[in-house]
Design a protein around this motif. Structure first.
Motif, PDB file in Angstrom:
ATOM      1  N   GLY A   1       0.864  -1.208   0.078  1.00  0.00           N
ATOM      2  CA  GLY A   1       0.167  -0.058   0.014  1.00  0.00           C
ATOM      3  C   GLY A   1       0.778   1.190   0.014  1.00  0.00           C
ATOM      4  N   GLY A   2       0.309   2.389   0.313  1.00  0.00           N
ATOM      5  CA  GLY A   2       0.832   3.391  -0.078  1.00  0.00           C
ATOM      6  C   GLY A   2       1.313   4.259   1.381  1.00  0.00           C
ATOM      7  N   ALA A   3       1.844   5.533   1.239  1.00  0.00           N
ATOM      8  CA  ALA A   3       2.103   6.308   2.427  1.00  0.00           C
ATOM      9  C   ALA A   3       0.643   6.922   2.726  1.00  0.00           C
ATOM     10  CB  ALA A   3       3.089   7.301   2.090  1.00  0.00           C
ATOM     11  N   VAL A   4       0.716   6.781   4.291  1.00  0.00           N
ATOM     12  CA  VAL A   4      -0.298   7.316   4.893  1.00  0.00           C
ATOM     13  C   VAL A   4      -0.182   7.862   6.515  1.00  0.00           C
ATOM     14  CG1 VAL A   4      -1.006   5.125   6.123  1.00  0.00           C
ATOM     15  CG2 VAL A   4      -2.784   6.688   5.750  1.00  0.00           C
ATOM     16  N   LEU A   5      -0.981   9.172   6.632  1.00  0.00           N
ATOM     17  CA  LEU A   5      -0.642   9.696   7.834  1.00  0.00           C
ATOM     18  C   LEU A   5      -1.545   8.936   8.876  1.00  0.00           C
ATOM     19  CD1 LEU A   5       0.093  12.137   9.684  1.00  0.00           C
ATOM     20  CD2 LEU A   5      -1.928  13.331   8.941  1.00  0.00           C
TER      21      LEU A   5
ATOM     22  N   ASN B   1      -8.275   0.533   8.748  1.00  0.00           N
ATOM     23  CA  ASN B   1      -8.383   1.729   9.884  1.00  0.00           C
ATOM     24  C   ASN B   1      -9.860   2.209   9.521  1.00  0.00           C
ATOM     25  OD1 ASN B   1      -7.869   3.382   7.696  1.00  0.00           O
ATOM     26  ND2 ASN B   1      -6.212   4.146   8.705  1.00  0.00           N
ATOM     27  N   VAL B   2     -10.626   2.361  10.569  1.00  0.00           N
ATOM     28  CA  VAL B   2     -12.011   3.356  10.557  1.00  0.00           C
ATOM     29  C   VAL B   2     -11.630   4.518  10.495  1.00  0.00           C
ATOM     30  CG1 VAL B   2     -14.239   3.703  11.546  1.00  0.00           C
ATOM     31  CG2 VAL B   2     -13.344   1.119  11.203  1.00  0.00           C
ATOM     32  N   LEU B   3     -11.763   5.654   9.731  1.00  0.00           N
ATOM     33  CA  LEU B   3     -11.388   6.826   9.870  1.00  0.00           C
ATOM     34  C   LEU B   3     -12.377   7.758  10.484  1.00  0.00           C
ATOM     35  CD1 LEU B   3      -9.689   7.800   6.597  1.00  0.00           C
ATOM     36  CD2 LEU B   3      -8.690   7.399   8.460  1.00  0.00           C
ATOM     37  N   LEU B   4     -12.274   7.927  11.743  1.00  0.00           N
ATOM     38  CA  LEU B   4     -13.318   8.883  12.595  1.00  0.00           C
ATOM     39  C   LEU B   4     -12.924  10.370  12.085  1.00  0.00           C
ATOM     40  CD1 LEU B   4     -13.424   7.426  16.086  1.00  0.00           C
ATOM     41  CD2 LEU B   4     -14.674   6.845  14.031  1.00  0.00           C
ATOM     42  N   ARG B   5     -11.662  10.616  12.099  1.00  0.00           N
ATOM     43  CA  ARG B   5     -11.283  12.085  11.703  1.00  0.00           C
ATOM     44  C   ARG B   5     -10.024  11.884  10.889  1.00  0.00           C
ATOM     45  NH1 ARG B   5     -12.639  12.028  16.716  1.00  0.00           N
ATOM     46  NH2 ARG B   5     -10.567  11.533  17.564  1.00  0.00           N
ATOM     47  N   PHE B   6      -9.502  12.740  10.077  1.00  0.00           N
ATOM     48  CA  PHE B   6      -8.406  12.847   9.298  1.00  0.00           C
ATOM     49  C   PHE B   6      -8.001  13.921   8.742  1.00  0.00           C
ATOM     50  CE2 PHE B   6      -5.808  12.344   5.289  1.00  0.00           C
ATOM     51  CZ  PHE B   6      -4.917  11.215   5.914  1.00  0.00           C
ATOM     52  N   ASP B   7      -6.520  14.376   8.974  1.00  0.00           N
ATOM     53  CA  ASP B   7      -5.940  15.731   8.882  1.00  0.00           C
ATOM     54  C   ASP B   7      -5.521  15.874   7.492  1.00  0.00           C
ATOM     55  OD1 ASP B   7      -4.607  18.225   8.989  1.00  0.00           O
ATOM     56  OD2 ASP B   7      -3.996  17.785  11.157  1.00  0.00           O
ATOM     57  N   THR B   8      -6.277  16.253   6.647  1.00  0.00           N
ATOM     58  CA  THR B   8      -5.782  16.293   5.083  1.00  0.00           C
ATOM     59  C   THR B   8      -4.704  17.229   4.917  1.00  0.00           C
ATOM     60  OG1 THR B   8      -7.710  17.604   4.699  1.00  0.00           O
ATOM     61  CG2 THR B   8      -8.004  15.398   4.222  1.00  0.00           C
ATOM     62  N   LYS B   9      -4.835  18.438   5.802  1.00  0.00           N
ATOM     63  CA  LYS B   9      -3.887  19.467   5.659  1.00  0.00           C
ATOM     64  C   LYS B   9      -2.337  19.096   6.066  1.00  0.00           C
ATOM     65  CE  LYS B   9      -3.497  24.103   5.016  1.00  0.00           C
ATOM     66  NZ  LYS B   9      -3.606  24.618   3.508  1.00  0.00           N
ATOM     67  N   LEU B  10      -2.270  18.248   7.105  1.00  0.00           N
ATOM     68  CA  LEU B  10      -1.023  17.999   7.573  1.00  0.00           C
ATOM     69  C   LEU B  10      -0.526  16.858   6.574  1.00  0.00           C
ATOM     70  CD1 LEU B  10       1.283  17.784   9.667  1.00  0.00           C
ATOM     71  CD2 LEU B  10      -0.189  16.318  10.882  1.00  0.00           C
TER      72      LEU B  10
ATOM     73  N   TYR C   1      -3.587  19.186  -1.090  1.00  0.00           N
ATOM     74  CA  TYR C   1      -4.645  19.386  -0.057  1.00  0.00           C
ATOM     75  C   TYR C   1      -5.925  19.301  -0.712  1.00  0.00           C
ATOM     76  CZ  TYR C   1      -7.677  21.807   3.210  1.00  0.00           C
ATOM     77  OH  TYR C   1      -8.777  22.212   4.095  1.00  0.00           O
ATOM     78  N   LYS C   2      -6.156  20.165  -1.892  1.00  0.00           N
ATOM     79  CA  LYS C   2      -7.670  20.308  -2.182  1.00  0.00           C
ATOM     80  C   LYS C   2      -7.924  18.880  -2.901  1.00  0.00           C
ATOM     81  CE  LYS C   2      -7.683  25.251  -3.072  1.00  0.00           C
ATOM     82  NZ  LYS C   2      -7.412  26.306  -4.203  1.00  0.00           N
ATOM     83  N   SER C   3      -7.103  18.129  -3.517  1.00  0.00           N
ATOM     84  CA  SER C   3      -7.409  16.933  -4.061  1.00  0.00           C
ATOM     85  C   SER C   3      -7.563  15.869  -2.816  1.00  0.00           C
ATOM     86  CB  SER C   3      -6.020  16.350  -5.025  1.00  0.00           C
ATOM     87  OG  SER C   3      -5.972  17.161  -5.873  1.00  0.00           O
ATOM     88  N   LEU C   4      -6.994  15.968  -1.920  1.00  0.00           N
ATOM     89  CA  LEU C   4      -7.066  14.990  -0.683  1.00  0.00           C
ATOM     90  C   LEU C   4      -8.600  15.279  -0.354  1.00  0.00           C
ATOM     91  CD1 LEU C   4      -3.973  15.073   1.267  1.00  0.00           C
ATOM     92  CD2 LEU C   4      -4.898  13.101   0.066  1.00  0.00           C
ATOM     93  N   GLU C   5      -9.013  16.339  -0.196  1.00  0.00           N
ATOM     94  CA  GLU C   5     -10.295  16.792   0.295  1.00  0.00           C
ATOM     95  C   GLU C   5     -11.356  16.362  -0.633  1.00  0.00           C
ATOM     96  OE1 GLU C   5     -11.721  19.322   2.979  1.00  0.00           O
ATOM     97  OE2 GLU C   5     -10.014  18.187   3.776  1.00  0.00           O
TER      98      GLU C   5
ATOM     99  N   SER D   1     -12.605  11.075   2.594  1.00  0.00           N
ATOM    100  CA  SER D   1     -13.408  11.537   3.804  1.00  0.00           C
ATOM    101  C   SER D   1     -13.485  10.596   5.122  1.00  0.00           C
ATOM    102  CB  SER D   1     -15.251  11.296   3.102  1.00  0.00           C
ATOM    103  OG  SER D   1     -16.102  12.158   3.934  1.00  0.00           O
ATOM    104  N   TRP D   2     -14.374  11.147   5.999  1.00  0.00           N
ATOM    105  CA  TRP D   2     -14.138  10.220   7.335  1.00  0.00           C
ATOM    106  C   TRP D   2     -15.542  10.406   8.004  1.00  0.00           C
ATOM    107  CZ3 TRP D   2     -11.227  14.106   5.675  1.00  0.00           C
ATOM    108  CH2 TRP D   2     -11.640  15.329   5.900  1.00  0.00           C
ATOM    109  N   VAL D   3     -15.652   9.500   9.071  1.00  0.00           N
ATOM    110  CA  VAL D   3     -16.931   9.397   9.692  1.00  0.00           C
ATOM    111  C   VAL D   3     -17.487  10.598  10.141  1.00  0.00           C
ATOM    112  CG1 VAL D   3     -18.274   8.297  11.676  1.00  0.00           C
ATOM    113  CG2 VAL D   3     -16.440   6.905  10.386  1.00  0.00           C
ATOM    114  N   GLU D   4     -16.879  11.363  10.916  1.00  0.00           N
ATOM    115  CA  GLU D   4     -17.341  12.752  11.709  1.00  0.00           C
ATOM    116  C   GLU D   4     -17.840  13.736  10.139  1.00  0.00           C
ATOM    117  OE1 GLU D   4     -15.030  14.223  14.471  1.00  0.00           O
ATOM    118  OE2 GLU D   4     -14.868  12.735  15.710  1.00  0.00           O
ATOM    119  N   ARG D   5     -17.100  13.732   9.340  1.00  0.00           N
ATOM    120  CA  ARG D   5     -17.506  14.457   8.276  1.00  0.00           C
ATOM    121  C   ARG D   5     -18.901  14.083   7.389  1.00  0.00           C
ATOM    122  NH1 ARG D   5     -13.591  15.241   2.818  1.00  0.00           N
ATOM    123  NH2 ARG D   5     -14.064  17.411   2.545  1.00  0.00           N
ATOM    124  N   GLU D   6     -18.912  12.553   7.422  1.00  0.00           N
ATOM    125  CA  GLU D   6     -20.307  12.160   6.664  1.00  0.00           C
ATOM    126  C   GLU D   6     -21.508  12.192   7.473  1.00  0.00           C
ATOM    127  OE1 GLU D   6     -20.325  11.173   3.325  1.00  0.00           O
ATOM    128  OE2 GLU D   6     -18.288  12.210   3.447  1.00  0.00           O
ATOM    129  N   THR D   7     -21.289  11.881   8.940  1.00  0.00           N
ATOM    130  CA  THR D   7     -22.515  11.816   9.635  1.00  0.00           C
ATOM    131  C   THR D   7     -22.767  13.088  10.600  1.00  0.00           C
ATOM    132  OG1 THR D   7     -21.191  10.924  11.712  1.00  0.00           O
ATOM    133  CG2 THR D   7     -21.968   9.455   9.919  1.00  0.00           C
TER     134      THR D   7
END
Length: 344
Positions: free
Chosen positions: A70-74, A150-159, A176-180, A184-190
């Motif tokens: 897989g790829g690099a991930v924060l 992982n289950v993404l509850l939150r994710f820092d696209t800026k970092l 950053y805009k492309s990541l946005e 997505s993540w749980v808090e953003r969707e729900t």
């Protein structure tokens, strides 16, 4: 095989523990969450192509090379990890079949969190919109097969955008805009916040429908001792910068979506570009820099002509373009490298 509720841990144990467990013969399901923030690169990744290691050091963000592809991930707090360690006899022979089988538990977990997600080959879970909401990986470690994600509850696209390796600093905002746009993540969707314990409970329930576990287990000190030793090795420059034989021309945003920012010094000037790939085809291109082109309006037509092409088709299109224009000091190999990262 048992269920191990590791909880929130630091010192990179959220990723090194399952490596140690597989080596020591533990099998089962590990659920955990990191207290620390770090970058994890895949087993085959070439660090210097994709991550700004010096910036990570300045920000005190560790970088570790996992033994899973897989790829690099924060990775950070707000992500609940599931790590399945299984005897190989219990795993489908084809990796994609294994992904399909074990992803069912994660898909159902998201459903209980109020989000409909879908499996996208080979290792992503995505929303109906196509946005990635979970990345997964699989590998053989020791005598066992591991399936992690992982289950993404939150994710820092800026970092995350700040830590990618780029040729031009101004390109970070576009990453950053492309990541946005692609993650997505749980808090953003729900619009809701879920606790680690809530997600842990659902994951255990759903994975128990796919795999037969024999109750709950405790992780011994031998595992943590080995995990901490592995951490020192997996974060060492020797391991991080080892030659994997792989070259990264593009940054992966999610399965099927890649972005490239490149600079090429040609005899005729400095060439720069941005290339966006979607499902193996060029979606859009922007070429700019310090060079001469006559007629200058031909550049826009050339960029448009690349849309929908695979990278293997760029060579021919570049040569056709250069036959019709005057671009002094710029050869086909310059544009081919600029657009694809390959040589003519």
């Amino acid at each position: 095989m048992k269920i191990y509720r590791l909880g929130r841990v630091k010192n990179l144990r959220s990723i090194t523990t399952f490596h140690a467990m597989a080596r020591l013969g533990y099998t089962g399901l590990v659920i955990t969450e990191p207290e620390d923030t770090y970058i994890s690169i895949g087993y085959f990744d070439r660090l210097e192509d994709i991550i700004d290691y010096e910036k990570c050091r300045k920000l005190n963000i560790p970088v570790i090379r996992r033994e899973v592809g897989g790829g690099a991930v924060l990775l950070s707090e707000g992500q609940v990890f599931y790590q399945l360690i299984l005897p190989k006899r219990l795993v489908p022979f084809k990796v994609e079949d294994a992904y399909k089988k074990f992803s069912k538990a994660v898909i159902e977990t998201y459903k209980k969190l109020g989000i409909e997600v879908f499996y996208r080959p080979i290792n992503d879970l995505v929303l109906k919109s196509g946005k990635k909401i979970s990345g997964q990986g699989a590998a053989d470690i020791g005598n066992f097969f591991v399936f992690v994600g992982n289950v993404l509850l939150r994710f820092d696209t800026k970092l995350m955008a700040e830590l990618f390796k780029v040729q031009e600093e101004k390109f970070r905002d576009k990453i950053y805009k492309s990541l946005e746009e692609n993650i997505s993540w749980v808090e953003r969707e729900t619009g809701r916040s879920f606790s680690y314990k809530e997600v842990e409970s659902i994951l255990v329930e759903e994975f128990s429908k796919v795999v037969d576990f024999e109750g709950e287990g405790e992780i011994g000190e031998d595992v943590f001792e080995l995990a901490d030793k592995l951490m020192k090795d997996m974060t060492s420059p020797e391991v991080l910068f080892e030659d994997t034989g792989r070259k990264h021309a593009f940054i992966k945003l999610r399965e099927g979506v890649y972005i490239r920012n490149a600079v090429r010094k040609a005899k005729g000037g400095l060439l720069k570009c941005e290339v966006y790939l979607v499902d193996g085809k060029i979606d859009r291109v922007k070429i700019y820099g310090d060079f001469t082109l006559v007629p200058k309006d031909a550049l826009g037509d050339f960029e448009s002509s690349l849309k929908g092409l695979g990278l293997e088709e760029v060579d021919k299109k570049v040569r056709e373009f250069l036959e019709k224009v005057d671009m002094p000091g710029v050869e086909a190999k310059d544009l081919i490298y600029l657009l694809t990262g390959g040589e003519s």
